[in-house]
Motif scaffolding. Structure first.
Motif, PDB file in Angstrom:
ATOM      1  N   ASP A   1      36.427  33.194  61.823  1.00  0.00           N
ATOM      2  CA  ASP A   1      36.651  33.997  60.620  1.00  0.00           C
ATOM      3  C   ASP A   1      38.122  34.319  60.411  1.00  0.00           C
ATOM      4  N   LYS A   2      38.985  33.362  60.791  1.00  0.00           N
ATOM      5  CA  LYS A   2      40.414  33.571  60.615  1.00  0.00           C
ATOM      6  C   LYS A   2      40.777  33.603  59.138  1.00  0.00           C
ATOM      7  N   ILE A   3      41.827  34.361  58.843  1.00  0.00           N
ATOM      8  CA  ILE A   3      42.376  34.330  57.498  1.00  0.00           C
ATOM      9  C   ILE A   3      43.035  32.975  57.268  1.00  0.00           C
ATOM     10  N   LYS A   4      42.989  32.501  56.045  1.00  0.00           N
ATOM     11  CA  LYS A   4      43.627  31.223  55.710  1.00  0.00           C
ATOM     12  C   LYS A   4      44.909  31.506  54.961  1.00  0.00           C
ATOM     13  N   ILE A   5      46.024  31.293  55.626  1.00  0.00           N
ATOM     14  CA  ILE A   5      47.324  31.536  55.003  1.00  0.00           C
ATOM     15  C   ILE A   5      47.593  30.417  54.002  1.00  0.00           C
ATOM     16  N   PRO A   6      47.939  30.733  52.750  1.00  0.00           N
ATOM     17  CA  PRO A   6      48.186  29.688  51.741  1.00  0.00           C
ATOM     18  C   PRO A   6      49.262  28.705  52.195  1.00  0.00           C
ATOM     19  N   ALA A   7      49.058  27.431  51.883  1.00  0.00           N
ATOM     20  CA  ALA A   7      49.989  26.387  52.318  1.00  0.00           C
ATOM     21  C   ALA A   7      51.371  26.581  51.714  1.00  0.00           C
ATOM     22  N   SER A   8      51.456  26.936  50.424  1.00  0.00           N
ATOM     23  CA  SER A   8      52.763  27.127  49.785  1.00  0.00           C
ATOM     24  C   SER A   8      53.534  28.270  50.426  1.00  0.00           C
ATOM     25  N   PHE A   9      52.825  29.335  50.801  1.00  0.00           N
ATOM     26  CA  PHE A   9      53.474  30.451  51.490  1.00  0.00           C
ATOM     27  C   PHE A   9      54.037  29.984  52.827  1.00  0.00           C
ATOM     28  N   CYS A  10      53.268  29.166  53.571  1.00  0.00           N
ATOM     29  CA  CYS A  10      53.714  28.703  54.895  1.00  0.00           C
ATOM     30  C   CYS A  10      54.928  27.781  54.788  1.00  0.00           C
ATOM     31  N   THR A  11      54.886  26.838  53.828  1.00  0.00           N
ATOM     32  CA  THR A  11      56.008  25.898  53.718  1.00  0.00           C
ATOM     33  C   THR A  11      57.287  26.607  53.259  1.00  0.00           C
ATOM     34  N   TYR A  12      57.161  27.598  52.359  1.00  0.00           N
ATOM     35  CA  TYR A  12      58.367  28.329  51.942  1.00  0.00           C
ATOM     36  C   TYR A  12      58.862  29.229  53.073  1.00  0.00           C
ATOM     37  N   ALA A  13      57.934  29.754  53.872  1.00  0.00           N
ATOM     38  CA  ALA A  13      58.343  30.547  55.035  1.00  0.00           C
ATOM     39  C   ALA A  13      59.116  29.689  56.032  1.00  0.00           C
ATOM     40  N   SER A  14      58.710  28.417  56.189  1.00  0.00           N
ATOM     41  CA  SER A  14      59.451  27.514  57.077  1.00  0.00           C
ATOM     42  C   SER A  14      60.863  27.295  56.562  1.00  0.00           C
ATOM     43  N   ARG A  15      61.006  27.114  55.265  1.00  0.00           N
ATOM     44  CA  ARG A  15      62.347  26.980  54.680  1.00  0.00           C
ATOM     45  C   ARG A  15      63.171  28.243  54.909  1.00  0.00           C
ATOM     46  N   PHE A  16      62.530  29.388  54.793  1.00  0.00           N
ATOM     47  CA  PHE A  16      63.230  30.655  55.016  1.00  0.00           C
ATOM     48  C   PHE A  16      63.755  30.721  56.451  1.00  0.00           C
ATOM     49  N   LEU A  17      62.924  30.335  57.419  1.00  0.00           N
ATOM     50  CA  LEU A  17      63.355  30.366  58.817  1.00  0.00           C
ATOM     51  C   LEU A  17      64.479  29.367  59.077  1.00  0.00           C
TER      52      LEU A  17
ATOM     53  N   GLN B   1      66.745  28.617  57.152  1.00  0.00           N
ATOM     54  CA  GLN B   1      67.966  29.173  56.565  1.00  0.00           C
ATOM     55  C   GLN B   1      68.492  30.367  57.345  1.00  0.00           C
ATOM     56  N   TYR B   2      67.607  31.210  57.853  1.00  0.00           N
ATOM     57  CA  TYR B   2      68.047  32.513  58.359  1.00  0.00           C
ATOM     58  C   TYR B   2      67.705  32.773  59.822  1.00  0.00           C
ATOM     59  N   ASP B   3      66.986  31.898  60.473  1.00  0.00           N
ATOM     60  CA  ASP B   3      66.672  32.079  61.890  1.00  0.00           C
ATOM     61  C   ASP B   3      67.545  31.137  62.708  1.00  0.00           C
TER      62      ASP B   3
ATOM     63  N   LYS C   1      63.245  41.645  61.259  1.00  0.00           N
ATOM     64  CA  LYS C   1      63.906  40.557  61.975  1.00  0.00           C
ATOM     65  C   LYS C   1      65.101  39.984  61.221  1.00  0.00           C
ATOM     66  N   TYR C   2      65.064  40.005  59.889  1.00  0.00           N
ATOM     67  CA  TYR C   2      66.068  39.250  59.135  1.00  0.00           C
ATOM     68  C   TYR C   2      66.860  40.075  58.114  1.00  0.00           C
ATOM     69  N   VAL C   3      66.482  41.290  57.859  1.00  0.00           N
ATOM     70  CA  VAL C   3      67.212  42.121  56.894  1.00  0.00           C
ATOM     71  C   VAL C   3      67.890  43.247  57.654  1.00  0.00           C
ATOM     72  N   THR C   4      69.220  43.253  57.640  1.00  0.00           N
ATOM     73  CA  THR C   4      70.001  44.300  58.285  1.00  0.00           C
ATOM     74  C   THR C   4      71.061  44.801  57.320  1.00  0.00           C
ATOM     75  N   ASP C   5      71.523  46.020  57.544  1.00  0.00           N
ATOM     76  CA  ASP C   5      72.542  46.600  56.663  1.00  0.00           C
ATOM     77  C   ASP C   5      73.863  45.867  56.771  1.00  0.00           C
ATOM     78  N   ASN C   6      74.110  45.262  57.925  1.00  0.00           N
ATOM     79  CA  ASN C   6      75.388  44.582  58.133  1.00  0.00           C
ATOM     80  C   ASN C   6      75.368  43.130  57.674  1.00  0.00           C
ATOM     81  N   ASP C   7      74.244  42.676  57.199  1.00  0.00           N
ATOM     82  CA  ASP C   7      74.128  41.281  56.779  1.00  0.00           C
ATOM     83  C   ASP C   7      74.858  41.084  55.461  1.00  0.00           C
ATOM     84  N   LYS C   8      75.842  40.179  55.453  1.00  0.00           N
ATOM     85  CA  LYS C   8      76.609  39.922  54.235  1.00  0.00           C
ATOM     86  C   LYS C   8      75.735  39.295  53.150  1.00  0.00           C
TER      87      LYS C   8
END
Length: 691
Positions: free
Chosen positions: A150-166, A168-170, A238-245
């Protein structure tokens, strides 16, 4: 970087040439089989020999053209010119030394770089989003099978854009991706994009599984909104900080990411805190579709890009439910095409990249000696079993090469053997030598190839050079492993051919007895007589072994690229091994057939007969009358006496024999590896993230 890559490109070619020279040089030094050439002039007189002379300086040798290191001198009245016995050896040694001097500094420098870049996946262990780790594939599969359905199904578009986000910023994801781009930098653009796309899709699947596991670990599974609110907080922490330009841009990208969720699952208040634009405040011209098409093309060409600044979130109201939700403007399609073939893998296609059905995986970075030992055991069992089934074909092939008048084709050959004095038992002549010889063959060639291939790809060469030259690596690895196998196989194969060609004389002697007889035929050579066919067998095995592994691996790649789903089940994967092995065996037999014919030609003739043919034919002869024919010399004699078609005598039966046996070898090799727990799955690792 381009200059270094070009240097290594040529360096690998020098390496291949160097290894070829080393192989021939070692064969000559170890077995003394590459003998001097005798060039027959208008008249031939008896050669004169003198006892070996004391060693002299190089200058003295240059001033005395009559003395040679072998103790043979030229008679002034003799028109027979004899080449220096060791001049060829010295030339080989100098060529080897020159090649090694040229390439070893390059390889040494490259090894230092390869040590730090050959394992780009290690940087994923430092992922900021969660704890990244590599676990055995079987363990990961067991965990997934035990999890609830009964796992939640994370939308594919959300996952692929999250990978792009990582990406860029991880920093961990960035390092991993940069290493991949370097690894594939020398490939063509199409191959590069395909391999990067596969890695992206598998990484996205690992990320999707991590988020689904995190949902299972939350205290409440009844509200997906609360889950996405919690996930939002993790991304922000994890990725939003006050010192982040680039804080403003990160906020915009996070808003876009979570706006890709279905309206009922969006963390509205969280997005609102980062984005204050409403539908009435939007100033973007939505009538132009050129921007959307251009952005789609850019996203397809670069999997690290995110939506540019014209794209933003706007809050709208659903008239039917009076609930607010966020959309992205300018409008962009968020299609998800069911499961299909994307970049050679089974995946879901989205506008932001593929989502594979399999998580990111890799081969275990280290193999223990115990693992290589199980490779050897699997290979020896596979080769011994498969060769036992095709002994009759091997007997007919050998008879066709030694007695072509009576054995014109495979069917007639079987009939002649059965109707002969041996009866049906004649089809199993040399069985003892066959089983022992190919037990050693499998014991040596499979672990040696696995070790050499990993050594060249992980240690000797940088990732980009190794990726570009995978075919060359397979050829070199197969050739060198065949050299190791040939050392033990040569005397056994010589005994087998004697038994098959002359069963009345050698059948009762057995393997050891036949080898003893061969060793006693020439007192001057002794056990070296067992290696009289080493040059031709080495040539055959090097050609056969290199083509065998290369053809098998590339055939598997082609099949899996066309039908990736064949990897999913064990029986389909074994079927692929069977088919690829058949193709590999047939191709290998064709290219190595001349050497195989020469091998049989040399082994069936006794030393005196060969010596007579060599002196008359202007060939080369060792002291004492014994001869070590190379493939070139043997081919020349066979062509002169029987025509060029003699080099391909028995090709039909050998193709059937090789195709059958290599197919069986690879099939049983995989079966035994699975039984012993060292198959591909057992030696693979899966990347997972604990958020």
């Amino acid at each position: 970087m381009s200059h270094f890559s070009c240097t290594m490109h040529h360096g690998l070619k020098l390496f291949i040439v160097s290894m070829t020279i080393v192989i021939s040089f070692l064969a000559n030094e170890t077995f003394g089989l590459i003998t001097p050439n005798f060039h027959l002039a208008a008249s031939t007189k008896q050669r004169k020999t003198i006892p070996p002379q004391p060693s002299v300086s190089l200058s003295a040798q240059n001033n005395n053209n009559e003395k040679t290191k072998s103790g043979i001198i030229n008679d002034s009245n003799d028109s027979l010119f004899i080449e220096d016995d060791y001049s060829s050896t010295r030339r080989n040694a100098l060529l080897t030394l020159a090649s090694a001097t040229t390439i070893l500094p390059l390889l040494s420098a490259n090894a230092a770089i390869a040590a730090t870049t050959s394992n780009p996946s290690s940087s994923l262990e430092t992922l900021s989003l969660g704890q990244g780790q590599w676990t055995p594939k079987k363990q990961q599969q067991e965990l997934q099978s035990n999890n609830s359905n009964d796992k939640i199904k994370i939308p594919a578009s959300f996952c692929t854009y999250a990978s792009r986000f990582l990406l860029q910023y991880d920093t961990g994801a960035q390092s991993w991706w940069n290493a991949l781009e370097l690894k594939y930098s020398l490939l063509s653009e199409d191959k590069r994009q395909m391999k990067l796309g596969r890695s992206f899709g598998s990484f996205t699947r690992s990320l999707q599984l991590a988020m689904e596991d995190y949902y299972d670990e939350t205290t409440s599974k009844t509200s997906t909104v609360s889950f996405y609110n919690s996930l939002w907080d993790i991304f922000v922490s994890k990725y939003v900080t006050d010192n982040d330009k680039d804080n403003t841009e990160i906020r915009r990208q996070l808003s876009i990411l979570f706006a890709l969720l279905p309206p009922q699952d969006q963390p509205i208040s969280k997005i609102r805190s980062f984005s204050t634009t409403t539908a009435s405040q939007s100033a973007v011209d939505l009538s132009s579709s050129s921007m959307s098409s251009d952005v789609t093309e850019l996203l397809a060409n670069d999997l690290t890009l995110l939506l540019p600044k014209p794209y933003h979130c706007i809050e709208t109201k659903d008239d039917s439910s009076s609930a607010n939700y966020y959309t992205i403007e300018p409008l962009i399609s968020t299609y998800e095409i069911g499961i299909g073939e994307e970049l050679g893998q089974t995946a879901v296609t989205t506008p932001f990249g593929p989502l594979s059905l399999e998580p990111l995986g890799r081969e275990s970075p280290q193999f223990s000696p115990f693992t290589y030992g199980l490779f050897a055991l699997s290979g020896s069992a596979a080769c011994a079993v498969t060769h036992s089934f095709v002994i009759p074909l091997d007997v007919v092939k050998t008879r066709a090469q030694t007695n072509p008048e009576e054995y014109t084709n495979i069917f007639q050959g079987v009939t002649n053997v059965i109707q002969g004095e041996e009866g049906i038992q004649g089809l199993f002549l040399g069985a003892q030598a066959t089983l022992v010889g190919y037990f050693w063959y499998g014991l040596s060639i499979y672990p040696t190839y696995a070790f050499l291939k990993r050594f060249m790809t992980q240690t000797l060469l940088s990732p980009d050079i190794a990726t570009l030259h995978m075919n060359d690596i397979a050829l070199v690895g197969g050739a060198l492993s065949a050299v190791v196998a040939s050392i033990g196989l040569t005397p056994i194969e010589a005994a087998r051919i004697r038994v098959v060609a002359e069963p009345d004389t050698y059948k009762s002697q057995g393997l050891l007895g036949t080898m003893a007889i061969i060793a006693k035929e020439d007192p001057n050579q002794g056990w070296k007589a067992l290696y009289s066919s080493f040059p031709s067998l080495l040539t055959r095995q090097v050609i056969f072994g290199s083509v065998k592994f290369l053809a098998f691996e590339r055939t598997c790649e082609v099949i899996y690229a066309a039908l990736p789903s064949l990897r999913d089940a064990t029986w389909t994967a074994l079927t692929v091994s069977l088919l690829a092995g058949g193709v590999s065996g047939a191709l290998s037999s064709v290219v190595s057939q001349p050497a195989d014919s020469v091998l049989t030609y040399v082994a069936k003739s006794n030393s005196n007969e060969i010596a007579t043919m060599e002196v008359v034919g202007g060939g080369k002869q060792k002291e004492g009358g014994s001869v070590g024919l190379g493939v070139i010399e043997g081919s020349r004699i066979m062509i002169e006496k029987e025509g060029w078609t003699s080099l391909f005598r028995g090709l039909g039966s050998r193709c059937i024999w090789s195709g059958s046996i290599i197919a069986g070898q690879f099939l049983l090799y995989d079966v035994f590896r699975t039984t012993f727990g060292v198959n591909s799955d057992a030696l693979s690792q899966i990347y997972n993230i604990q958020i």
